[in-house]
Design a protein around this motif. Sequence first.
Motif, PDB file in Angstrom:
ATOM      1  N   PRO A 198     -76.284  54.186  77.307  1.00 34.25           N
ATOM      2  CA  PRO A 198     -75.232  54.186  78.327  1.00 34.25           C
ATOM      3  C   PRO A 198     -75.497  55.219  79.414  1.00 34.25           C
ATOM      4  O   PRO A 198     -76.079  56.271  79.163  1.00 34.25           O
ATOM      5  CB  PRO A 198     -73.963  54.522  77.557  1.00 34.25           C
ATOM      6  CG  PRO A 198     -74.426  55.149  76.308  1.00 34.25           C
ATOM      7  CD  PRO A 198     -75.790  54.628  76.015  1.00 34.25           C
ATOM      8  N   HIS A 199     -75.081  54.919  80.606  1.00 40.32           N
ATOM      9  CA  HIS A 199     -75.241  55.817  81.737  1.00 40.32           C
ATOM     10  C   HIS A 199     -74.143  56.875  81.698  1.00 40.32           C
ATOM     11  O   HIS A 199     -73.112  56.706  81.057  1.00 40.32           O
ATOM     12  CB  HIS A 199     -75.163  55.007  83.042  1.00 40.32           C
ATOM     13  CG  HIS A 199     -75.576  55.780  84.244  1.00 40.32           C
ATOM     14  ND1 HIS A 199     -74.705  56.470  85.012  1.00 40.32           N
ATOM     15  CD2 HIS A 199     -76.799  55.964  84.798  1.00 40.32           C
ATOM     16  CE1 HIS A 199     -75.350  57.065  86.003  1.00 40.32           C
ATOM     17  NE2 HIS A 199     -76.621  56.763  85.893  1.00 40.32           N
ATOM     18  N   LEU A 200     -74.360  57.997  82.389  1.00 37.26           N
ATOM     19  CA  LEU A 200     -73.381  59.075  82.374  1.00 37.26           C
ATOM     20  C   LEU A 200     -72.025  58.658  82.917  1.00 37.26           C
ATOM     21  O   LEU A 200     -71.005  59.245  82.583  1.00 37.26           O
ATOM     22  CB  LEU A 200     -73.899  60.268  83.179  1.00 37.26           C
ATOM     23  CG  LEU A 200     -74.957  61.109  82.494  1.00 37.26           C
ATOM     24  CD1 LEU A 200     -75.447  62.202  83.428  1.00 37.26           C
ATOM     25  CD2 LEU A 200     -74.426  61.724  81.226  1.00 37.26           C
TER      26      LEU A 200
ATOM     27  N   PHE B 207     -65.203  68.986  78.189  1.00 38.57           N
ATOM     28  CA  PHE B 207     -65.389  70.375  78.586  1.00 38.57           C
ATOM     29  C   PHE B 207     -66.729  70.907  78.093  1.00 38.57           C
ATOM     30  O   PHE B 207     -67.439  71.600  78.820  1.00 38.57           O
ATOM     31  CB  PHE B 207     -64.230  71.221  78.055  1.00 38.57           C
ATOM     32  CG  PHE B 207     -64.248  72.623  78.546  1.00 38.57           C
ATOM     33  CD1 PHE B 207     -64.088  72.920  79.893  1.00 38.57           C
ATOM     34  CD2 PHE B 207     -64.434  73.667  77.657  1.00 38.57           C
ATOM     35  CE1 PHE B 207     -64.109  74.216  80.348  1.00 38.57           C
ATOM     36  CE2 PHE B 207     -64.450  74.972  78.108  1.00 38.57           C
ATOM     37  CZ  PHE B 207     -64.290  75.248  79.451  1.00 38.57           C
ATOM     38  N   THR B 208     -67.091  70.569  76.866  1.00 41.92           N
ATOM     39  CA  THR B 208     -68.366  71.045  76.328  1.00 41.92           C
ATOM     40  C   THR B 208     -69.542  70.426  77.081  1.00 41.92           C
ATOM     41  O   THR B 208     -70.575  71.072  77.241  1.00 41.92           O
ATOM     42  CB  THR B 208     -68.473  70.737  74.833  1.00 41.92           C
ATOM     43  OG1 THR B 208     -68.208  69.350  74.615  1.00 41.92           O
ATOM     44  CG2 THR B 208     -67.499  71.565  74.026  1.00 41.92           C
ATOM     45  N   MET B 209     -69.396  69.200  77.548  1.00 38.15           N
ATOM     46  CA  MET B 209     -70.444  68.563  78.341  1.00 38.15           C
ATOM     47  C   MET B 209     -70.624  69.298  79.663  1.00 38.15           C
ATOM     48  O   MET B 209     -71.744  69.577  80.096  1.00 38.15           O
ATOM     49  CB  MET B 209     -70.089  67.087  78.605  1.00 38.15           C
ATOM     50  CG  MET B 209     -71.099  66.341  79.438  1.00 38.15           C
ATOM     51  SD  MET B 209     -70.518  64.749  80.054  1.00 38.15           S
ATOM     52  CE  MET B 209     -70.052  63.913  78.584  1.00 38.15           C
TER      53      MET B 209
ATOM     54  N   ILE C 176     -73.900  71.506  81.136  1.00 40.30           N
ATOM     55  CA  ILE C 176     -74.515  71.330  82.455  1.00 40.30           C
ATOM     56  C   ILE C 176     -74.532  72.651  83.205  1.00 40.30           C
ATOM     57  O   ILE C 176     -75.539  73.021  83.821  1.00 40.30           O
ATOM     58  CB  ILE C 176     -73.765  70.226  83.233  1.00 40.30           C
ATOM     59  CG1 ILE C 176     -73.995  68.864  82.570  1.00 40.30           C
ATOM     60  CG2 ILE C 176     -74.188  70.196  84.696  1.00 40.30           C
ATOM     61  CD1 ILE C 176     -73.108  67.767  83.093  1.00 40.30           C
ATOM     62  N   VAL C 177     -73.435  73.402  83.140  1.00 40.49           N
ATOM     63  CA  VAL C 177     -73.371  74.707  83.815  1.00 40.49           C
ATOM     64  C   VAL C 177     -74.374  75.675  83.191  1.00 40.49           C
ATOM     65  O   VAL C 177     -74.993  76.470  83.890  1.00 40.49           O
ATOM     66  CB  VAL C 177     -71.934  75.267  83.777  1.00 40.49           C
ATOM     67  CG1 VAL C 177     -71.875  76.703  84.270  1.00 40.49           C
ATOM     68  CG2 VAL C 177     -71.008  74.403  84.605  1.00 40.49           C
ATOM     69  N   HIS C 178     -74.574  75.587  81.874  1.00 39.89           N
ATOM     70  CA  HIS C 178     -75.550  76.444  81.201  1.00 39.89           C
ATOM     71  C   HIS C 178     -76.948  76.181  81.758  1.00 39.89           C
ATOM     72  O   HIS C 178     -77.708  77.120  82.005  1.00 39.89           O
ATOM     73  CB  HIS C 178     -75.504  76.196  79.690  1.00 39.89           C
ATOM     74  CG  HIS C 178     -76.436  77.049  78.906  1.00 39.89           C
ATOM     75  ND1 HIS C 178     -76.188  78.374  78.645  1.00 39.89           N
ATOM     76  CD2 HIS C 178     -77.632  76.777  78.330  1.00 39.89           C
ATOM     77  CE1 HIS C 178     -77.181  78.873  77.933  1.00 39.89           C
ATOM     78  NE2 HIS C 178     -78.067  77.925  77.739  1.00 39.89           N
ATOM     79  N   ARG C 179     -77.290  74.933  81.978  1.00 35.88           N
ATOM     80  CA  ARG C 179     -78.602  74.594  82.539  1.00 35.88           C
ATOM     81  C   ARG C 179     -78.723  75.063  83.986  1.00 35.88           C
ATOM     82  O   ARG C 179     -79.759  75.562  84.402  1.00 35.88           O
ATOM     83  CB  ARG C 179     -78.829  73.092  82.455  1.00 35.88           C
ATOM     84  CG  ARG C 179     -78.988  72.613  81.041  1.00 35.88           C
ATOM     85  CD  ARG C 179     -78.915  71.111  80.954  1.00 35.88           C
ATOM     86  NE  ARG C 179     -78.753  70.686  79.590  1.00 35.88           N
ATOM     87  CZ  ARG C 179     -79.636  69.953  78.948  1.00 35.88           C
ATOM     88  NH1 ARG C 179     -80.726  69.553  79.551  1.00 35.88           N
ATOM     89  NH2 ARG C 179     -79.422  69.607  77.705  1.00 35.88           N
TER      90      ARG C 179
ATOM     91  N   GLU D 198     -64.835  73.286  71.353  1.00 41.79           N
ATOM     92  CA  GLU D 198     -63.986  73.580  72.507  1.00 41.79           C
ATOM     93  C   GLU D 198     -63.684  75.081  72.593  1.00 41.79           C
ATOM     94  O   GLU D 198     -63.701  75.660  73.676  1.00 41.79           O
ATOM     95  CB  GLU D 198     -62.671  72.802  72.430  1.00 41.79           C
ATOM     96  CG  GLU D 198     -62.814  71.321  72.684  1.00 41.79           C
ATOM     97  CD  GLU D 198     -63.018  70.997  74.150  1.00 41.79           C
ATOM     98  OE1 GLU D 198     -62.388  71.643  75.011  1.00 41.79           O
ATOM     99  OE2 GLU D 198     -63.819  70.092  74.429  1.00 41.79           O
ATOM    100  N   LEU D 199     -63.389  75.702  71.445  1.00 43.38           N
ATOM    101  CA  LEU D 199     -63.078  77.122  71.423  1.00 43.38           C
ATOM    102  C   LEU D 199     -64.259  77.944  71.922  1.00 43.38           C
ATOM    103  O   LEU D 199     -64.101  78.820  72.775  1.00 43.38           O
ATOM    104  CB  LEU D 199     -62.694  77.560  70.008  1.00 43.38           C
ATOM    105  CG  LEU D 199     -62.501  79.064  69.814  1.00 43.38           C
ATOM    106  CD1 LEU D 199     -61.263  79.538  70.565  1.00 43.38           C
ATOM    107  CD2 LEU D 199     -62.437  79.400  68.346  1.00 43.38           C
TER     108      LEU D 199
END
Length: 137
Positions: A19-21, A28-30, A34-37, A112-113
């Motif tokens: 499946p596509h994004l 939130f974890t997704m 992305i922000v981590h990368r 999430e935490l």
Amino acid sequence: MADADPVSESLAAARPLSPHLSIYKPLFTMMMSIVHRITGAALYAGALLLALYLLGLALGPSAFGAVSWIVDSLIGRLFVLLFSWALFHHLLGGVRHAIWDRGLYLDSDGRELLAKVSLGGGLALTALLWIASSLFG
């Protein structure tokens, strides 16, 4: 080259595509992943500018004057602020992944935490750094 097996070709054609994004509901974890990368990539750019700044410092007053805009201008200060946030955020994201590697907090609430703690912790550590810098620097 060997002829293709018709049975495996039909099985491959019937297999669902990944499946596509756009199909996934953003979690939130997704977003934190992305922000981590992104912060990891931003740290490379920040490290290059930090090396340029230190090189100017080592080469003497004229070279240092040429590169001192990195911290003296408004844009430079903003960049240093974002660099410090990226550093803390990426650090805490790595700690979050190390906790997951230990098999802890892998349930939905735990993920999430940890994501919220890493985001809030990065912001709090950045604020503490800049407050301490303004008080003692």
